[in-house]
Motif scaffolding. Structure first.
Motif, PDB file in Angstrom:
ATOM      1  N   ILE A  38       0.835  -1.204   0.000  1.00 48.44           N
ATOM      2  CA  ILE A  38       0.000   0.000   0.000  1.00 48.44           C
ATOM      3  C   ILE A  38       0.870   1.255   0.000  1.00 48.44           C
ATOM      4  N   ASP A  39       1.903   1.253   0.839  1.00 48.00           N
ATOM      5  CA  ASP A  39       2.814   2.398   0.919  1.00 48.00           C
ATOM      6  C   ASP A  39       3.519   2.624  -0.412  1.00 48.00           C
ATOM      7  N   ARG A  40       3.991   1.567  -1.010  1.00 48.58           N
ATOM      8  CA  ARG A  40       4.697   1.700  -2.291  1.00 48.58           C
ATOM      9  C   ARG A  40       3.756   2.153  -3.401  1.00 48.58           C
ATOM     10  N   ALA A  41       2.531   1.639  -3.387  1.00 46.83           N
ATOM     11  CA  ALA A  41       1.563   2.055  -4.406  1.00 46.83           C
ATOM     12  C   ALA A  41       1.249   3.545  -4.291  1.00 46.83           C
ATOM     13  N   ILE A  42       1.069   4.025  -3.054  1.00 48.35           N
ATOM     14  CA  ILE A  42       0.808   5.455  -2.842  1.00 48.35           C
ATOM     15  C   ILE A  42       2.002   6.288  -3.289  1.00 48.35           C
ATOM     16  N   ASN A  43       3.218   5.818  -3.002  1.00 51.16           N
ATOM     17  CA  ASN A  43       4.416   6.541  -3.430  1.00 51.16           C
ATOM     18  C   ASN A  43       4.514   6.621  -4.952  1.00 51.16           C
ATOM     19  N   VAL A  44       4.170   5.541  -5.629  1.00 48.90           N
ATOM     20  CA  VAL A  44       4.209   5.545  -7.093  1.00 48.90           C
ATOM     21  C   VAL A  44       3.210   6.551  -7.650  1.00 48.90           C
ATOM     22  N   VAL A  45       2.008   6.558  -7.085  1.00 52.26           N
ATOM     23  CA  VAL A  45       0.972   7.488  -7.563  1.00 52.26           C
ATOM     24  C   VAL A  45       1.390   8.939  -7.318  1.00 52.26           C
ATOM     25  N   THR A  46       1.914   9.218  -6.120  1.00 49.01           N
ATOM     26  CA  THR A  46       2.301  10.596  -5.803  1.00 49.01           C
ATOM     27  C   THR A  46       3.476  11.060  -6.661  1.00 49.01           C
ATOM     28  N   LEU A  47       4.463  10.208  -6.851  1.00 48.47           N
ATOM     29  CA  LEU A  47       5.599  10.586  -7.689  1.00 48.47           C
ATOM     30  C   LEU A  47       5.170  10.809  -9.137  1.00 48.47           C
ATOM     31  N   SER A  48       4.223  10.011  -9.607  1.00 49.58           N
ATOM     32  CA  SER A  48       3.731  10.184 -10.978  1.00 49.58           C
ATOM     33  C   SER A  48       2.998  11.515 -11.129  1.00 49.58           C
ATOM     34  N   SER A  49       2.172  11.857 -10.154  1.00 45.43           N
ATOM     35  CA  SER A  49       1.417  13.114 -10.242  1.00 45.43           C
ATOM     36  C   SER A  49       2.327  14.321 -10.143  1.00 45.43           C
ATOM     37  N   ILE A  50       3.419  14.216  -9.357  1.00 46.10           N
ATOM     38  CA  ILE A  50       4.371  15.314  -9.273  1.00 46.10           C
ATOM     39  C   ILE A  50       5.099  15.505 -10.602  1.00 46.10           C
ATOM     40  N   SER A  51       5.341  14.425 -11.314  1.00 47.22           N
ATOM     41  CA  SER A  51       6.134  14.477 -12.543  1.00 47.22           C
ATOM     42  C   SER A  51       5.377  15.097 -13.708  1.00 47.22           C
ATOM     43  N   PHE A  52       4.048  15.062 -13.683  1.00 47.97           N
ATOM     44  CA  PHE A  52       3.264  15.575 -14.805  1.00 47.97           C
ATOM     45  C   PHE A  52       3.007  17.071 -14.636  1.00 47.97           C
ATOM     46  N   PRO A  53       3.199  17.875 -15.684  1.00 54.68           N
ATOM     47  CA  PRO A  53       2.861  19.303 -15.602  1.00 54.68           C
ATOM     48  C   PRO A  53       1.352  19.507 -15.581  1.00 54.68           C
ATOM     49  N   GLU A  54       0.936  20.701 -15.152  1.00 51.05           N
ATOM     50  CA  GLU A  54      -0.493  20.964 -14.979  1.00 51.05           C
ATOM     51  C   GLU A  54      -1.270  20.823 -16.282  1.00 51.05           C
ATOM     52  N   PHE A  55      -0.717  21.342 -17.389  1.00 52.34           N
ATOM     53  CA  PHE A  55      -1.478  21.307 -18.640  1.00 52.34           C
ATOM     54  C   PHE A  55      -1.690  19.873 -19.118  1.00 52.34           C
ATOM     55  N   PHE A  56      -0.706  18.987 -18.849  1.00 46.86           N
ATOM     56  CA  PHE A  56      -0.862  17.592 -19.248  1.00 46.86           C
ATOM     57  C   PHE A  56      -1.986  16.932 -18.452  1.00 46.86           C
ATOM     58  N   VAL A  57      -1.990  17.146 -17.133  1.00 48.47           N
ATOM     59  CA  VAL A  57      -3.066  16.611 -16.289  1.00 48.47           C
ATOM     60  C   VAL A  57      -4.411  17.174 -16.728  1.00 48.47           C
ATOM     61  N   ALA A  58      -4.445  18.462 -17.060  1.00 44.38           N
ATOM     62  CA  ALA A  58      -5.698  19.093 -17.473  1.00 44.38           C
ATOM     63  C   ALA A  58      -6.250  18.459 -18.746  1.00 44.38           C
ATOM     64  N   TYR A  59      -5.387  18.256 -19.736  1.00 44.25           N
ATOM     65  CA  TYR A  59      -5.863  17.678 -21.000  1.00 44.25           C
ATOM     66  C   TYR A  59      -6.277  16.223 -20.844  1.00 44.25           C
ATOM     67  N   ILE A  60      -5.601  15.481 -19.968  1.00 41.80           N
ATOM     68  CA  ILE A  60      -6.005  14.104 -19.707  1.00 41.80           C
ATOM     69  C   ILE A  60      -7.394  14.074 -19.071  1.00 41.80           C
ATOM     70  N   LEU A  61      -7.644  14.949 -18.102  1.00 53.34           N
ATOM     71  CA  LEU A  61      -8.955  15.001 -17.449  1.00 53.34           C
ATOM     72  C   LEU A  61     -10.039  15.445 -18.429  1.00 53.34           C
ATOM     73  N   ILE A  62      -9.706  16.385 -19.310  1.00 48.73           N
ATOM     74  CA  ILE A  62     -10.675  16.806 -20.330  1.00 48.73           C
ATOM     75  C   ILE A  62     -11.025  15.632 -21.245  1.00 48.73           C
ATOM     76  N   LEU A  63      -9.999  14.880 -21.626  1.00 45.09           N
ATOM     77  CA  LEU A  63     -10.225  13.738 -22.512  1.00 45.09           C
ATOM     78  C   LEU A  63     -11.129  12.695 -21.851  1.00 45.09           C
ATOM     79  N   ILE A  64     -10.914  12.458 -20.552  1.00 45.11           N
ATOM     80  CA  ILE A  64     -11.674  11.410 -19.867  1.00 45.11           C
ATOM     81  C   ILE A  64     -13.096  11.863 -19.543  1.00 45.11           C
TER      82      ILE A  64
END
Length: 318
Positions: free
Chosen positions: A131-157
Motif C-alpha cells: 500500500i505504501d509503495r503504491a501510494i508513493n508511485v501514484v504521488t511521484l507520478s502526479s508530481i512528474s506531470f505538468p499541470e497542462f498535461f493533467v488538465a488535457y487528460i482530465l478533459i479527454l476522460i
C-alpha cells in the motif's frame, strides 16, 4: 505571548520589505519590455505628436523613479489605475477575477487537503508495504506531470469520452453556485492532483519520523490500538510541518493557477494577466503581478508563523 508577538512582528516587517522589493522588480521588469507602449497601442500610423500626447497622458514622459512612486502611492491608497484596453478602473476589473481565482483555489484545497492527510496517514501506518509503495508511485507520478498535461487528460476522460463535465469553465456573476461548482470541477481537480502528492508525502514523512519516538512505543505498550496511538499521540506533534506544507501549497494554488485557467478559459486572475500581456495593458499586468506576489508573501508568512507557534523550540534559536 510577548515573544510570539515579537516574532510575528518581525515576520510581518520582513514580509512588507520583501513585497516592496518585489514591487520594484515588477515595475522595473515591465519598463524593460521591448517596444514602446504608446506606439503599440496607437499603431504604427500614429503621428509623433499623437504618440507624445498619449505618452504624456499616461505619465510616460516622467522619469522612471517618479512613475514608480506615483504607481506605488496609488496602490497604497487603493488605486490601481485605469486599464488601457477597456478604460475601466483596474480595481473593479480585478475584483470579480480575484474572487473566481480564490473560489477555484479553495475548491481545490477542499478536495486535496483531506485526501492528502488520509493518504499520508494510511501510507505511514502501512509503511514499507505494498500500500505504501503504491501510494508513493501514484504521488511521484502526479508530481512528474505538468499541470497542462493533467488538465488535457482530465478533459479527454471526463469531457470528451464520458461527457459528464464541461471542458470550458465559463462563469460570471449570474452563475448559480451549483453551476459554478460544475464549471470548475475539472480545473479544481487538476490543481488538486498537482498539489496532492506534495502534501501527502509530507504527511507520511512527518508521521513516520514520530512513530519511532519513545512516547509512541510507551503508548503501544499500554495496549492502545495503532489508530489511537496515531490520532492521540503522533498527529498532534505532526501538525506543525503538515500545516506549513498545506499553507505553502495553498499559496501555489492561488499563484500557480495561470496555466490551468488558460487551459480551461476560466475567467480568473491568471487568465486576466495573460490577456493583458497580449494587449500590452501594462497597468493591469503590474496590478495582477503585485496581487499574486502579495498573496504568496502573505501565505508564506502564515506558514512561517505556524511553524514557529507549533514548535516552541523555534522561538528560541541558538
Amino acid at each position: 505571548m510577548t515573544s510570539i508577538l515579537r516574532i510575528i512582528g518581525q515576520r510581518v516587517a520582513l514580509g512588507a520589505l520583501t513585497l516592496w522589493i518585489v514591487s520594484i522588480i515588477i515595475f522595473a521588469g515591465i519598463q524593460l519590455l521591448p517596444g514602446d507602449i504608446a506606439t503599440e497601442i496607437l499603431g504604427q500610423s500614429a503621428t509623433p505628436e499623437t504618440v507624445a500626447a498619449f505618452r504624456k497622458s499616461l505619465g510616460l514622459d516622467l522619469p522612471v523613479h517618479l512613475r514608480y512612486l506615483r504607481w506605488l502611492g496609488g496602490i497604497l491608497h487603493g488605486n490601481f489605475g485605469t486599464a488601457l484596453a477597456s478604460g475601466r478602473d483596474i480595481g473593479e476589473l480585478i475584483a470579480p477575477r480575484l474572487f473566481n481565482t480564490l473560489f477555484l483555489a479553495l475548491s481545490a484545497a477542499i478536495i486535496s487537503v483531506p485526501l492528502a492527510l488520509l493518504g499520508g496517514i494510511v501510507a505511514a501506518i502501512n509503511r514499507n508495504t505494498f500500500i505504501d509503495r503504491a501510494i508513493n508511485v501514484v504521488t511521484l507520478s502526479s508530481i512528474s506531470f505538468p499541470e497542462f498535461f493533467v488538465a488535457y487528460i482530465l478533459i479527454l476522460i471526463f469531457a470528451v469520452h464520458a461527457g459528464v463535465l464541461p471542458s470550458l469553465s465559463d462563469v460570471d456573476s449570474t452563475t448559480s453556485f451549483v453551476d459554478r461548482l460544475t464549471a470548475i470541477a475539472l480545473p479544481a481537480l487538476t490543481l488538486a492532483v498537482v498539489v496532492l502528492a506534495h502534501m501527502m508525502r509530507m504527511t507520511r514523512t512527518s508521521i513516520v519520523n514520530l512513530l519511532g519516538n519513545q512516547y509512541i512505543e510507551t503508548a503501544r505498550l499500554k495496549g492502545l490500538s495503532e489508530w489511537r496511538v496515531l490520532v492521540r499521540h503522533a498527529l498532534p506533534n505532526a501538525w506543525g510541518p503538515i500545516a506549513t506544507v498545506v499553507v505553502l501549497n495553498m499559496a501555489y494554488l492561488i499563484t500557480g493557477v495561470v496555466v490551468v485557467e488558460v487551459v480551461f478559459v476560466y475567467p480568473g486572475l491568471g487568465q486576466l494577466i495573460v490577456d493583458s500581456v497580449q494587449k500590452r495593458d501594462i497597468p493591469v499586468v503590474q496590478a495582477c503581478s503585485l496581487i499574486f506576489a502579495a498573496t504568496y508573501v502573505l501565505l508564506n508568512l502564515t506558514a512561517d508563523v505556524l511553524s514557529i507557534v507549533t514548535n516552541p523550540r523555534l522561538m528560541h534559536p541558538k
